[in-house]
Design a protein around this motif. Structure first.
Motif, PDB file in Angstrom:
ATOM      1  N   LEU A  18     -42.487  12.433 -76.331  1.00  0.00           N
ATOM      2  CA  LEU A  18     -42.414  11.553 -75.162  1.00  0.00           C
ATOM      3  C   LEU A  18     -40.977  11.118 -74.864  1.00  0.00           C
ATOM      4  O   LEU A  18     -40.582  11.030 -73.700  1.00  0.00           O
ATOM      5  N   SER A  19     -40.189  10.854 -75.889  1.00  0.00           N
ATOM      6  CA  SER A  19     -38.804  10.441 -75.651  1.00  0.00           C
ATOM      7  C   SER A  19     -37.976  11.589 -75.088  1.00  0.00           C
ATOM      8  O   SER A  19     -37.118  11.372 -74.214  1.00  0.00           O
ATOM      9  N   VAL A  20     -38.227  12.806 -75.533  1.00  0.00           N
ATOM     10  CA  VAL A  20     -37.511  13.968 -74.992  1.00  0.00           C
ATOM     11  C   VAL A  20     -37.893  14.198 -73.534  1.00  0.00           C
ATOM     12  O   VAL A  20     -37.027  14.458 -72.684  1.00  0.00           O
ATOM     13  N   ILE A  21     -39.168  14.079 -73.212  1.00  0.00           N
ATOM     14  CA  ILE A  21     -39.617  14.255 -71.830  1.00  0.00           C
ATOM     15  C   ILE A  21     -39.007  13.187 -70.929  1.00  0.00           C
ATOM     16  O   ILE A  21     -38.522  13.479 -69.835  1.00  0.00           O
ATOM     17  N   THR A  22     -39.035  11.940 -71.379  1.00  0.00           N
ATOM     18  CA  THR A  22     -38.478  10.844 -70.583  1.00  0.00           C
ATOM     19  C   THR A  22     -36.987  11.023 -70.361  1.00  0.00           C
ATOM     20  O   THR A  22     -36.484  10.811 -69.251  1.00  0.00           O
ATOM     21  N   THR A  23     -36.256  11.416 -71.383  1.00  0.00           N
ATOM     22  CA  THR A  23     -34.816  11.606 -71.256  1.00  0.00           C
ATOM     23  C   THR A  23     -34.494  12.754 -70.314  1.00  0.00           C
ATOM     24  O   THR A  23     -33.588  12.649 -69.480  1.00  0.00           O
ATOM     25  N   SER A  24     -35.239  13.834 -70.388  1.00  0.00           N
ATOM     26  CA  SER A  24     -34.956  14.965 -69.500  1.00  0.00           C
ATOM     27  C   SER A  24     -35.254  14.602 -68.045  1.00  0.00           C
ATOM     28  O   SER A  24     -34.528  15.006 -67.139  1.00  0.00           O
ATOM     29  N   TYR A  27     -32.324  12.479 -66.699  1.00  0.00           N
ATOM     30  CA  TYR A  27     -31.128  13.246 -66.344  1.00  0.00           C
ATOM     31  C   TYR A  27     -31.318  14.067 -65.069  1.00  0.00           C
ATOM     32  O   TYR A  27     -30.363  14.407 -64.400  1.00  0.00           O
ATOM     33  N   GLN A  28     -32.557  14.384 -64.711  1.00  0.00           N
ATOM     34  CA  GLN A  28     -32.822  15.150 -63.494  1.00  0.00           C
ATOM     35  C   GLN A  28     -32.816  14.268 -62.253  1.00  0.00           C
ATOM     36  O   GLN A  28     -32.720  14.782 -61.142  1.00  0.00           O
ATOM     37  N   PHE A  29     -32.890  12.945 -62.408  1.00  0.00           N
ATOM     38  CA  PHE A  29     -32.956  12.036 -61.265  1.00  0.00           C
ATOM     39  C   PHE A  29     -31.629  12.051 -60.513  1.00  0.00           C
ATOM     40  O   PHE A  29     -30.562  11.945 -61.125  1.00  0.00           O
TER      41      PHE A  29
END
Length: 60
Positions: A18-24, A27-29
């Motif tokens: 979940l932390s990897v998904i949230t961080t990615s 960064y895409q925003f």
């Protein structure tokens, strides 16, 4: 004993995923910034005068 270990490992993997998904996603925003409106001439002159006065006071 082993069940607690397996459950703990599953929880750690889920939290890491979940932390990897949230961080990615973060960064895409795409951030946008509103352009700055130019000051009218009279306000520019007044602002420059006040900045000069502040600079002179800071040097003293």
């Amino acid at each position: 004993m082993y069940t607690v270990l397996v459950i703990s490992i599953i929880i750690v993997i889920v939290v890491l995923l979940l932390s990897v998904i949230t961080t990615s996603k973060a960064y895409q925003f795409k951030h946008t910034v509103d352009p700055i409106d130019p000051l009218p001439d009279s306000e520019k002159e007044q602002k420059e005068a006040t900045e000069e006065q502040e600079d002179n006071q800071n040097r003293s």
